[in-house]
Motif scaffolding. Structure first.
Motif, PDB file in Angstrom:
ATOM      1  N   UNK A  35       0.768  -1.017   0.758  1.00 44.62           N
ATOM      2  CA  UNK A  35       0.105   0.124  -0.698  1.00 44.62           C
ATOM      3  C   UNK A  35       1.012   1.134   0.177  1.00 44.62           C
ATOM      4  N   UNK A  36      -0.114   2.230  -0.985  1.00 46.06           N
ATOM      5  CA  UNK A  36       1.488   3.538  -1.004  1.00 46.06           C
ATOM      6  C   UNK A  36       1.059   4.403   0.139  1.00 46.06           C
ATOM      7  N   UNK A  37      -0.003   4.187   1.396  1.00 44.32           N
ATOM      8  CA  UNK A  37      -0.335   5.320   2.018  1.00 44.32           C
ATOM      9  C   UNK A  37       0.278   4.012   3.405  1.00 44.32           C
ATOM     10  N   UNK A  38       0.665   3.272   3.837  1.00 44.46           N
ATOM     11  CA  UNK A  38       1.016   2.187   5.265  1.00 44.46           C
ATOM     12  C   UNK A  38       1.674   0.915   4.792  1.00 44.46           C
ATOM     13  N   UNK A  39       1.934   0.655   5.782  1.00 44.10           N
ATOM     14  CA  UNK A  39       2.813  -1.207   5.654  1.00 44.10           C
ATOM     15  C   UNK A  39       1.936  -2.122   5.397  1.00 44.10           C
ATOM     16  N   UNK A  40       0.654  -2.281   4.848  1.00 43.86           N
ATOM     17  CA  UNK A  40      -0.645  -3.022   4.466  1.00 43.86           C
ATOM     18  C   UNK A  40       0.281  -3.279   2.834  1.00 43.86           C
ATOM     19  N   UNK A  41      -0.386  -4.404   2.045  1.00 40.19           N
ATOM     20  CA  UNK A  41      -1.136  -5.411   1.456  1.00 40.19           C
ATOM     21  C   UNK A  41      -2.266  -4.407   0.257  1.00 40.19           C
ATOM     22  N   UNK A  42      -2.349  -4.172  -0.609  1.00 36.78           N
ATOM     23  CA  UNK A  42      -3.337  -4.043  -1.744  1.00 36.78           C
ATOM     24  C   UNK A  42      -4.393  -5.603  -1.543  1.00 36.78           C
ATOM     25  N   UNK A  43      -5.693  -5.314  -2.075  1.00 37.92           N
ATOM     26  CA  UNK A  43      -6.409  -6.931  -1.885  1.00 37.92           C
ATOM     27  C   UNK A  43      -7.538  -6.768  -2.344  1.00 37.92           C
ATOM     28  N   UNK A  44      -7.936  -7.807  -2.980  1.00 42.17           N
ATOM     29  CA  UNK A  44      -9.223  -7.777  -4.295  1.00 42.17           C
ATOM     30  C   UNK A  44     -10.458  -7.772  -3.266  1.00 42.17           C
ATOM     31  N   UNK A  45     -11.122  -7.101  -3.127  1.00 44.63           N
ATOM     32  CA  UNK A  45     -12.950  -7.737  -2.844  1.00 44.63           C
ATOM     33  C   UNK A  45     -13.967  -7.775  -4.084  1.00 44.63           C
ATOM     34  N   UNK A  46     -14.859  -9.053  -3.833  1.00 40.13           N
ATOM     35  CA  UNK A  46     -15.909  -8.613  -5.014  1.00 40.13           C
ATOM     36  C   UNK A  46     -17.162  -7.899  -4.543  1.00 40.13           C
ATOM     37  N   UNK A  47     -17.157  -7.291  -5.453  1.00 39.72           N
ATOM     38  CA  UNK A  47     -18.079  -6.177  -5.774  1.00 39.72           C
ATOM     39  C   UNK A  47     -19.105  -6.238  -7.104  1.00 39.72           C
ATOM     40  N   UNK A 105     -10.104  -2.976  -5.594  1.00 38.41           N
ATOM     41  CA  UNK A 105      -9.052  -2.841  -4.700  1.00 38.41           C
ATOM     42  C   UNK A 105      -9.243  -2.131  -3.791  1.00 38.41           C
ATOM     43  N   UNK A 106      -8.780  -2.758  -2.250  1.00 35.60           N
ATOM     44  CA  UNK A 106      -8.656  -1.716  -1.392  1.00 35.60           C
ATOM     45  C   UNK A 106      -7.390  -2.104  -0.269  1.00 35.60           C
ATOM     46  N   UNK A 107      -7.536  -1.197   0.500  1.00 35.19           N
ATOM     47  CA  UNK A 107      -6.067  -1.725   1.659  1.00 35.19           C
ATOM     48  C   UNK A 107      -6.969  -1.715   3.103  1.00 35.19           C
ATOM     49  N   UNK A 108      -6.964  -2.907   3.562  1.00 37.11           N
ATOM     50  CA  UNK A 108      -7.910  -2.776   4.501  1.00 37.11           C
ATOM     51  C   UNK A 108      -7.384  -2.228   6.141  1.00 37.11           C
ATOM     52  N   UNK A 109      -5.978  -1.811   6.225  1.00 39.41           N
ATOM     53  CA  UNK A 109      -4.834  -1.124   6.491  1.00 39.41           C
ATOM     54  C   UNK A 109      -6.287   0.886   6.921  1.00 39.41           C
ATOM     55  N   UNK A 110      -5.750   0.861   4.960  1.00 34.02           N
ATOM     56  CA  UNK A 110      -6.227   2.504   5.405  1.00 34.02           C
ATOM     57  C   UNK A 110      -7.613   2.683   5.238  1.00 34.02           C
ATOM     58  N   UNK A 111      -8.675   2.004   5.120  1.00 33.74           N
ATOM     59  CA  UNK A 111      -9.844   1.993   4.489  1.00 33.74           C
ATOM     60  C   UNK A 111     -11.237   1.391   5.512  1.00 33.74           C
TER      61      UNK A 111
END
Length: 279
Positions: A243-255, A261-267
């Motif tokens: 993630x460009x905003x934290x030390x997390x990882x970008x993940x997929x989600x069904x929509x 795509x989203x960052x669980x830590x940031x969002x």
């Protein structure tokens, strides 16, 4: 899917290269693209281009006699100039417009079904998708009141509202992901649950993301716009990347029928959203 920043860059290039030119031929290679069967694109032969405009994600080619050719790009439609080098896997051409000078304009569709559509009308609002469009966040007149009308009391996911063309024009899957990341908001939170501070952040992110992207795409040749869009994405299409905003990882989600795509830590406060089947 073409979205307003790239479509705006497209219409500006089309305007620069076609205004004042006369249509000499129209070749429809896929009859399903024509949505006004009683007014085929061939009736525009002899007409002179007066201007090119954007309505949400639709292209409006206006002629000096008052007629309009509206091109709805759909999910996979795009345009290119005839004679340009095309990759072996380039999408097929479904419609070609030849002019009295310069290269012909080709409209393509890369999907498994035909999503490109063209209509010949006297008023762009005769195309129902344009008539139903909501306010455009790229417009100077777009206001917080316009934004609030889209969200007030809605028991609908925030990402869905951002992509709802009747509420906010021009945003699709990619830019809704980018807006939500910029605002640090969950894509699945109901619009009605957002407090005033969250709405402030989302409004600023929506207007900022779209207007800045339009400015960044301006002047880029249409053949390079897709790559330019992909290169600037921070979360969309970045599954598994940092993630460009934290030390997390970008993940997929069904929509709906697609994937975001989203960052669980940031969002989402660390909550993992339902992943796509098989993901």
């Amino acid at each position: 899917m073409p979205e307003s920043p790239e479509v705006q860059a497209l219409v500006e290039e089309l305007g620069e290269r076609t205004v004042g030119r006369v249509v000499r031929e129209v070749d429809v290679l896929e009859f399903r693209v024509v949505k006004t069967r009683r007014r085929p694109p061939a009736e525009l032969v002899g007409a002179r281009v007066a201007g090119v405009a954007r309505h949400g994600k639709h292209v409006d080619v206006g002629f000096d006699d008052g007629r309009h050719l509206v091109v709805s790009l759909g999910r996979h439609g795009w345009a290119r100039w005839a004679g340009a080098d095309a990759a072996a896997d380039a999408p097929p051409v479904l419609l070609t417009i030849g002019f009295d000078d310069g290269p012909a304009l080709e409209f393509t569709d890369a999907g498994g079904w035909v999503s490109l559509g063209v209509s010949v009308v006297d008023d762009p609002a005769e195309v129902s998708a344009i008539a139903k469009l909501g306010p455009d966040p790229a417009a100077p007149s777009y206001s917080r009141a316009d934004f609030d009308r889209a969200f007030a009391g809605r028991r609908k996911q925030t990402k869905a509202v951002l992509q709802e063309q009747e509420s906010i024009a021009g945003i699709g899957n990619a830019y809704s992901d980018e807006i939500l990341f910029r605002a640090r908001r969950s894509p699945v939170a109901h619009a009605a649950s957002l407090d005033p501070a969250e709405l402030d952040a989302l409004f600023a992110a929506t207007v900022g993301e779209i207007t800045e992207a339009i400015a960044a795409r301006r002047g880029i040749p249409i053949a390079e716009l897709k790559a330019a869009k992909v290169a600037t994405m921070r979360v969309h299409g970045r599954t598994g990347e940092p993630c460009p905003g934290c030390d997390g990882t970008i993940r997929d989600f069904a929509f709906a029928s697609t994937v975001g795509q989203y960052c669980p830590n940031c969002q989402t406060g660390g909550e993992l959203l339902p992943a796509p089947a098989g993901g």
